[in-house]
Design a protein around this motif. Sequence first.
Motif, PDB file in Angstrom:
ATOM      1  N   ILE A  43       0.838  -1.200   0.000  1.00 59.78           N
ATOM      2  CA  ILE A  43       0.000   0.000   0.000  1.00 59.78           C
ATOM      3  C   ILE A  43       0.870   1.246   0.000  1.00 59.78           C
ATOM      4  O   ILE A  43       0.538   2.266  -0.615  1.00 59.78           O
ATOM      5  CB  ILE A  43      -0.967  -0.008   1.214  1.00 59.78           C
ATOM      6  CG1 ILE A  43      -2.137   0.954   0.975  1.00 59.78           C
ATOM      7  CG2 ILE A  43      -0.264   0.321   2.498  1.00 59.78           C
ATOM      8  CD1 ILE A  43      -3.129   0.458  -0.042  1.00 59.78           C
ATOM      9  N   SER A  44       2.007   1.160   0.652  1.00 67.98           N
ATOM     10  CA  SER A  44       2.943   2.282   0.692  1.00 67.98           C
ATOM     11  C   SER A  44       3.541   2.531  -0.682  1.00 67.98           C
ATOM     12  O   SER A  44       3.735   3.681  -1.095  1.00 67.98           O
ATOM     13  CB  SER A  44       4.050   2.005   1.711  1.00 67.98           C
ATOM     14  OG  SER A  44       4.871   3.125   1.897  1.00 67.98           O
ATOM     15  N   ALA A  45       3.828   1.459  -1.422  1.00 64.33           N
ATOM     16  CA  ALA A  45       4.402   1.601  -2.761  1.00 64.33           C
ATOM     17  C   ALA A  45       3.353   2.050  -3.774  1.00 64.33           C
ATOM     18  O   ALA A  45       3.661   2.802  -4.701  1.00 64.33           O
ATOM     19  CB  ALA A  45       5.011   0.271  -3.200  1.00 64.33           C
ATOM     20  N   ALA A  46       2.114   1.607  -3.593  1.00 70.66           N
ATOM     21  CA  ALA A  46       1.078   1.880  -4.592  1.00 70.66           C
ATOM     22  C   ALA A  46       0.503   3.283  -4.474  1.00 70.66           C
ATOM     23  O   ALA A  46       0.180   3.914  -5.488  1.00 70.66           O
ATOM     24  CB  ALA A  46      -0.046   0.856  -4.470  1.00 70.66           C
ATOM     25  N   PHE A  47       0.359   3.773  -3.257  1.00 66.34           N
ATOM     26  CA  PHE A  47      -0.353   5.038  -3.071  1.00 66.34           C
ATOM     27  C   PHE A  47       0.477   6.082  -2.340  1.00 66.34           C
ATOM     28  O   PHE A  47       0.989   7.016  -2.932  1.00 66.34           O
ATOM     29  CB  PHE A  47      -1.680   4.783  -2.340  1.00 66.34           C
ATOM     30  CG  PHE A  47      -2.611   3.900  -3.112  1.00 66.34           C
ATOM     31  CD1 PHE A  47      -3.138   4.311  -4.326  1.00 66.34           C
ATOM     32  CD2 PHE A  47      -2.947   2.637  -2.637  1.00 66.34           C
ATOM     33  CE1 PHE A  47      -3.989   3.488  -5.051  1.00 66.34           C
ATOM     34  CE2 PHE A  47      -3.793   1.807  -3.354  1.00 66.34           C
ATOM     35  CZ  PHE A  47      -4.323   2.237  -4.572  1.00 66.34           C
ATOM     36  N   THR A  48       0.623   5.927  -1.053  1.00 66.24           N
ATOM     37  CA  THR A  48       1.386   6.912  -0.284  1.00 66.24           C
ATOM     38  C   THR A  48       2.096   6.204   0.848  1.00 66.24           C
ATOM     39  O   THR A  48       1.642   5.159   1.326  1.00 66.24           O
ATOM     40  CB  THR A  48       0.469   8.019   0.276  1.00 66.24           C
ATOM     41  OG1 THR A  48       1.262   9.013   0.932  1.00 66.24           O
ATOM     42  CG2 THR A  48      -0.522   7.439   1.277  1.00 66.24           C
ATOM     43  N   ILE A  49       3.212   6.741   1.265  1.00 60.36           N
ATOM     44  CA  ILE A  49       4.027   6.090   2.279  1.00 60.36           C
ATOM     45  C   ILE A  49       3.247   5.911   3.579  1.00 60.36           C
ATOM     46  O   ILE A  49       2.431   6.758   3.950  1.00 60.36           O
ATOM     47  CB  ILE A  49       5.315   6.910   2.528  1.00 60.36           C
ATOM     48  CG1 ILE A  49       6.287   6.129   3.411  1.00 60.36           C
ATOM     49  CG2 ILE A  49       4.983   8.254   3.147  1.00 60.36           C
ATOM     50  CD1 ILE A  49       7.654   6.757   3.495  1.00 60.36           C
ATOM     51  N   VAL A  50       3.471   4.770   4.224  1.00 58.80           N
ATOM     52  CA  VAL A  50       2.914   4.530   5.548  1.00 58.80           C
ATOM     53  C   VAL A  50       3.799   5.288   6.534  1.00 58.80           C
ATOM     54  O   VAL A  50       4.914   4.880   6.826  1.00 58.80           O
ATOM     55  CB  VAL A  50       2.878   3.020   5.875  1.00 58.80           C
ATOM     56  CG1 VAL A  50       2.367   2.795   7.291  1.00 58.80           C
ATOM     57  CG2 VAL A  50       1.997   2.285   4.874  1.00 58.80           C
ATOM     58  N   TYR A  88       5.240  -7.214  -3.668  1.00 59.08           N
ATOM     59  CA  TYR A  88       5.307  -7.340  -5.126  1.00 59.08           C
ATOM     60  C   TYR A  88       5.396  -5.979  -5.801  1.00 59.08           C
ATOM     61  O   TYR A  88       6.046  -5.836  -6.844  1.00 59.08           O
ATOM     62  CB  TYR A  88       4.068  -8.098  -5.612  1.00 59.08           C
ATOM     63  CG  TYR A  88       3.866  -8.095  -7.110  1.00 59.08           C
ATOM     64  CD1 TYR A  88       4.706  -8.816  -7.951  1.00 59.08           C
ATOM     65  CD2 TYR A  88       2.825  -7.361  -7.680  1.00 59.08           C
ATOM     66  CE1 TYR A  88       4.524  -8.814  -9.329  1.00 59.08           C
ATOM     67  CE2 TYR A  88       2.624  -7.357  -9.055  1.00 59.08           C
ATOM     68  CZ  TYR A  88       3.469  -8.088  -9.871  1.00 59.08           C
ATOM     69  OH  TYR A  88       3.285  -8.074 -11.231  1.00 59.08           O
ATOM     70  N   LEU A  89       4.766  -4.975  -5.218  1.00 61.39           N
ATOM     71  CA  LEU A  89       4.730  -3.649  -5.828  1.00 61.39           C
ATOM     72  C   LEU A  89       5.950  -2.803  -5.506  1.00 61.39           C
ATOM     73  O   LEU A  89       6.063  -1.677  -6.006  1.00 61.39           O
ATOM     74  CB  LEU A  89       3.460  -2.905  -5.387  1.00 61.39           C
ATOM     75  CG  LEU A  89       2.138  -3.518  -5.849  1.00 61.39           C
ATOM     76  CD1 LEU A  89       0.964  -2.736  -5.282  1.00 61.39           C
ATOM     77  CD2 LEU A  89       2.060  -3.574  -7.369  1.00 61.39           C
ATOM     78  N   ASN A  90       6.866  -3.307  -4.691  1.00 59.97           N
ATOM     79  CA  ASN A  90       8.078  -2.540  -4.404  1.00 59.97           C
ATOM     80  C   ASN A  90       8.885  -2.310  -5.673  1.00 59.97           C
ATOM     81  O   ASN A  90       9.041  -3.216  -6.499  1.00 59.97           O
ATOM     82  CB  ASN A  90       8.955  -3.274  -3.391  1.00 59.97           C
ATOM     83  CG  ASN A  90       8.537  -3.010  -1.967  1.00 59.97           C
ATOM     84  OD1 ASN A  90       7.669  -2.183  -1.704  1.00 59.97           O
ATOM     85  ND2 ASN A  90       9.147  -3.727  -1.031  1.00 59.97           N
TER      86      ASN A  90
END
Length: 366
Positions: A43-50, A88-90
């Motif tokens: 989710i951090s890679a796809a949208f915004t950093i956690v 996977y999105l990294n």
Amino acid sequence: MMTKFLFLPFTIVIVAAGVSFTEGSQYPAIFNFGDSNSDTGAISAAFTIVHPPNGQNFLGALSGRYSDGRLIIDFITEELKLPYLDAYLNSVGANYRHGANFATGGSSILKGGYSPFHLAYQISQFIQFKLRTQILFNGTEQHFRSSIPRPEDFSRALYMFDIGQNDLSYGFQYSSEEQLRASLPNILSQFSQAVEQLYSEGARVFWIHNTGPIGCLPLNFLAYGKSKKGNVDANGCVISQNGIAHEFNLQLKNQVLQLRKKLPLAKLIYVDVYKAKYELVSNARKLGFVNPLEFCCGNYLGGYKISCGQNTTESGTVSDKTCKNPSEFLSWDGVHYSEEANLLIAKQILSGAFSDPPVTIRQACF
């Protein structure tokens, strides 16, 4: 309280459901599918950093985890002596030699809901990942081989699921409990289709977590239970929500039983995470935790959720005040567990005490 080692009892051979499980072999890779309970950075890679303080005890801003530290899946990889799973999105610094994590925060089994990365989408990502890594491995560019799985690893890997909580959360928020109950067969049917699709791709060992006691999450108590007399149990958990979670798990277990008949070469282990988590909530104070309905980071004011790391002000003051000792809390942010709670849950489920058949995670592999 901050014990960081897992000592697990092992049995040499266990035979259950017509399948022989032997101790000693090792998984070359793990492929995980799920939501924020096992998201290691998608989710951090796809949208915004956690944002911090998430991850403050583990990788900081690079953690990508909704916790102060490690998740259950991190303790599983430690137990199996494998590297932590990269999402996977990294796009930077990822190594997929020993597997990949397709779990994404907010994901559900059904399409729709909070995230576009529903389970069927995660499965399609896996299929693409498998195809591309095989092309790369068999190609002329040899340097790729050190960072991707070998083609033969896919049939010997561990396939993990921790998903379903958001199907229930979304249902509680946007439909009636009767409508949500009626939707459970469709949700679980979609889950079975995902397992069958992976099986057709060569997957053979499945480690399947049921959904936890969603009614015991502090934010759900504040939003749904606090104002409703008689709707909470002795632990402060929302009874009606846990009832639906229990029904979801009964149907999930039945789906697993049917899949065992349908997929004769598969090993499917059903893990009762609900029971492990509920026992932890019930014994929280005995184990040295504060009230299990309290959480460390974030806030809930006037019906408005203030996420961990979100600087929202009320009357000119910062509302998000992170506690000094996260290890004293079961809940990190009202929805996700603290690292200390994740450790205790992992110790329980890795032992096989909450599994059907009753095998440790090591005993499940070929």
